[in-house]
Design a protein around this motif. Sequence first.
Motif, PDB file in Angstrom:
ATOM      1  N   ILE A 281      14.890  -4.002  36.116  1.00  0.00           N
ATOM      2  CA  ILE A 281      15.073  -3.943  37.563  1.00  0.00           C
ATOM      3  C   ILE A 281      14.351  -2.688  38.022  1.00  0.00           C
ATOM      4  CG2 ILE A 281      16.731  -3.505  39.420  1.00  0.00           C
ATOM      5  CD1 ILE A 281      18.684  -5.344  37.935  1.00  0.00           C
ATOM      6  N   ALA A 282      13.564  -2.834  39.079  1.00  0.00           N
ATOM      7  CA  ALA A 282      12.798  -1.711  39.629  1.00  0.00           C
ATOM      8  C   ALA A 282      13.186  -1.512  41.087  1.00  0.00           C
ATOM      9  CB  ALA A 282      11.305  -1.989  39.526  1.00  0.00           C
ATOM     10  N   ILE A 283      13.495  -0.274  41.438  1.00  0.00           N
ATOM     11  CA  ILE A 283      13.827   0.058  42.825  1.00  0.00           C
ATOM     12  C   ILE A 283      12.873   1.169  43.268  1.00  0.00           C
ATOM     13  CG2 ILE A 283      15.616   0.728  44.452  1.00  0.00           C
ATOM     14  CD1 ILE A 283      17.693  -0.029  42.261  1.00  0.00           C
ATOM     15  N   GLY A 284      11.859   0.773  44.005  1.00  0.00           N
ATOM     16  CA  GLY A 284      10.903   1.738  44.530  1.00  0.00           C
ATOM     17  C   GLY A 284      11.382   2.280  45.862  1.00  0.00           C
ATOM     18  N   PHE A 285      11.299   3.590  46.030  1.00  0.00           N
ATOM     19  CA  PHE A 285      11.749   4.184  47.293  1.00  0.00           C
ATOM     20  C   PHE A 285      10.692   5.092  47.902  1.00  0.00           C
ATOM     21  CE2 PHE A 285      13.376   6.572  43.690  1.00  0.00           C
ATOM     22  CZ  PHE A 285      13.042   7.886  43.983  1.00  0.00           C
ATOM     23  N   GLY A 286       9.479   5.021  47.371  1.00  0.00           N
ATOM     24  CA  GLY A 286       8.375   5.849  47.869  1.00  0.00           C
ATOM     25  C   GLY A 286       7.154   5.636  46.998  1.00  0.00           C
ATOM     26  N   ARG A 287       6.347   6.677  46.890  1.00  0.00           N
ATOM     27  CA  ARG A 287       5.087   6.574  46.143  1.00  0.00           C
ATOM     28  C   ARG A 287       5.304   6.578  44.633  1.00  0.00           C
ATOM     29  NH1 ARG A 287       0.392   7.162  48.344  1.00  0.00           N
ATOM     30  NH2 ARG A 287      -0.511   8.269  46.579  1.00  0.00           N
ATOM     31  N   THR A 288       4.508   5.760  43.948  1.00  0.00           N
ATOM     32  CA  THR A 288       4.458   5.780  42.488  1.00  0.00           C
ATOM     33  C   THR A 288       3.080   6.325  42.109  1.00  0.00           C
ATOM     34  OG1 THR A 288       3.523   3.565  42.261  1.00  0.00           O
ATOM     35  CG2 THR A 288       5.946   3.726  42.370  1.00  0.00           C
ATOM     36  N   PRO A 289       2.840   6.600  40.842  1.00  0.00           N
ATOM     37  CA  PRO A 289       1.535   7.146  40.457  1.00  0.00           C
ATOM     38  C   PRO A 289       0.335   6.268  40.820  1.00  0.00           C
ATOM     39  CG  PRO A 289       3.129   7.582  38.740  1.00  0.00           C
ATOM     40  CD  PRO A 289       3.808   6.672  39.739  1.00  0.00           C
ATOM     41  N   ILE A 290       0.536   4.974  41.060  1.00  0.00           N
ATOM     42  CA  ILE A 290      -0.594   4.102  41.423  1.00  0.00           C
ATOM     43  C   ILE A 290      -0.586   3.674  42.885  1.00  0.00           C
ATOM     44  CG2 ILE A 290      -0.955   3.272  39.067  1.00  0.00           C
ATOM     45  CD1 ILE A 290       0.480   0.649  39.919  1.00  0.00           C
ATOM     46  N   SER A 291       0.295   4.269  43.702  1.00  0.00           N
ATOM     47  CA  SER A 291       0.347   3.939  45.130  1.00  0.00           C
ATOM     48  C   SER A 291      -0.905   4.414  45.842  1.00  0.00           C
ATOM     49  CB  SER A 291       1.569   4.589  45.792  1.00  0.00           C
ATOM     50  OG  SER A 291       2.762   4.011  45.321  1.00  0.00           O
ATOM     51  N   LYS A 292      -1.279   3.687  46.894  1.00  0.00           N
ATOM     52  CA  LYS A 292      -2.386   4.069  47.766  1.00  0.00           C
ATOM     53  C   LYS A 292      -1.880   4.112  49.198  1.00  0.00           C
ATOM     54  CE  LYS A 292      -5.498   1.463  44.793  1.00  0.00           C
ATOM     55  NZ  LYS A 292      -6.263   0.233  44.684  1.00  0.00           N
ATOM     56  N   SER A 293      -2.365   5.039  49.973  1.00  0.00           N
ATOM     57  CA  SER A 293      -2.084   5.100  51.418  1.00  0.00           C
ATOM     58  C   SER A 293      -0.611   4.984  51.787  1.00  0.00           C
ATOM     59  CB  SER A 293      -2.874   4.010  52.152  1.00  0.00           C
ATOM     60  OG  SER A 293      -4.245   4.123  51.865  1.00  0.00           O
ATOM     61  N   GLY A 294       0.251   5.672  51.056  1.00  0.00           N
ATOM     62  CA  GLY A 294       1.657   5.702  51.420  1.00  0.00           C
ATOM     63  C   GLY A 294       2.455   4.464  51.055  1.00  0.00           C
ATOM     64  N   GLU A 295       1.864   3.515  50.335  1.00  0.00           N
ATOM     65  CA  GLU A 295       2.580   2.303  49.961  1.00  0.00           C
ATOM     66  C   GLU A 295       3.502   2.579  48.766  1.00  0.00           C
ATOM     67  OE1 GLU A 295      -0.723  -0.199  48.881  1.00  0.00           O
ATOM     68  OE2 GLU A 295      -0.889   0.693  46.896  1.00  0.00           O
ATOM     69  N   THR A 296       4.432   1.670  48.536  1.00  0.00           N
ATOM     70  CA  THR A 296       5.259   1.701  47.347  1.00  0.00           C
ATOM     71  C   THR A 296       4.738   0.589  46.447  1.00  0.00           C
ATOM     72  OG1 THR A 296       7.163   2.532  48.570  1.00  0.00           O
ATOM     73  CG2 THR A 296       7.617   1.497  46.448  1.00  0.00           C
ATOM     74  N   ARG A 297       4.019   0.992  45.398  1.00  0.00           N
ATOM     75  CA  ARG A 297       3.383   0.015  44.503  1.00  0.00           C
ATOM     76  C   ARG A 297       4.031   0.098  43.130  1.00  0.00           C
ATOM     77  NH1 ARG A 297      -1.775  -2.687  44.215  1.00  0.00           N
ATOM     78  NH2 ARG A 297      -2.344  -1.641  46.156  1.00  0.00           N
ATOM     79  N   LEU A 298       4.595  -1.029  42.693  1.00  0.00           N
ATOM     80  CA  LEU A 298       5.191  -1.116  41.368  1.00  0.00           C
ATOM     81  C   LEU A 298       4.088  -1.342  40.330  1.00  0.00           C
ATOM     82  CD1 LEU A 298       8.257  -3.349  42.355  1.00  0.00           C
ATOM     83  CD2 LEU A 298       8.092  -0.850  42.330  1.00  0.00           C
ATOM     84  N   ALA A 299       4.424  -1.248  39.052  1.00  0.00           N
ATOM     85  CA  ALA A 299       3.431  -1.313  37.979  1.00  0.00           C
ATOM     86  C   ALA A 299       2.744  -2.675  37.877  1.00  0.00           C
ATOM     87  CB  ALA A 299       4.090  -0.974  36.648  1.00  0.00           C
TER      88      ALA A 299
END
Length: 124
Positions: free
Chosen positions: A75-93
């Motif tokens: 289970i993944a809960i993104g709440f902001g930027r990840t190391p692969i996010s672009k332009s302020g998006e929340t991008r999961l792996a």
Amino acid sequence: MTRIRFDFGLLSLDATLLDTPTASAIIAALPITSSVLTWGEEVYFEVPVRTEREPGARAIVTPGEIAYWPDGPAIAIGFGRTPISKSGETRLAAPCNVFARATGDVKALASVKAGTKVVVTLLD
């Protein structure tokens, strides 16, 4: 509407389940106890659930959406930027199945550290 709770010890987060095959698989596995990992502004944890990637699976989520990562399985809960996010998006792996929506503020998860125990239970 079916609801679940993620209990991280010092904080908890409730969520409303969507009507998806993944949500049904998660319900069938409850309660779930796991150990949190973090990746940027995302917490994720392994779960004993095996289900396929759904047709609507996506890597970019809106904070508050709760996803199942079939490759984990986790289970993944993104709440902001990840190391692969672009332009302020929340991008999961990778593309994930969105199966629930948090009813609380997911930004509070910033205080959850790797190794924290999480217990997921059914509320209704």
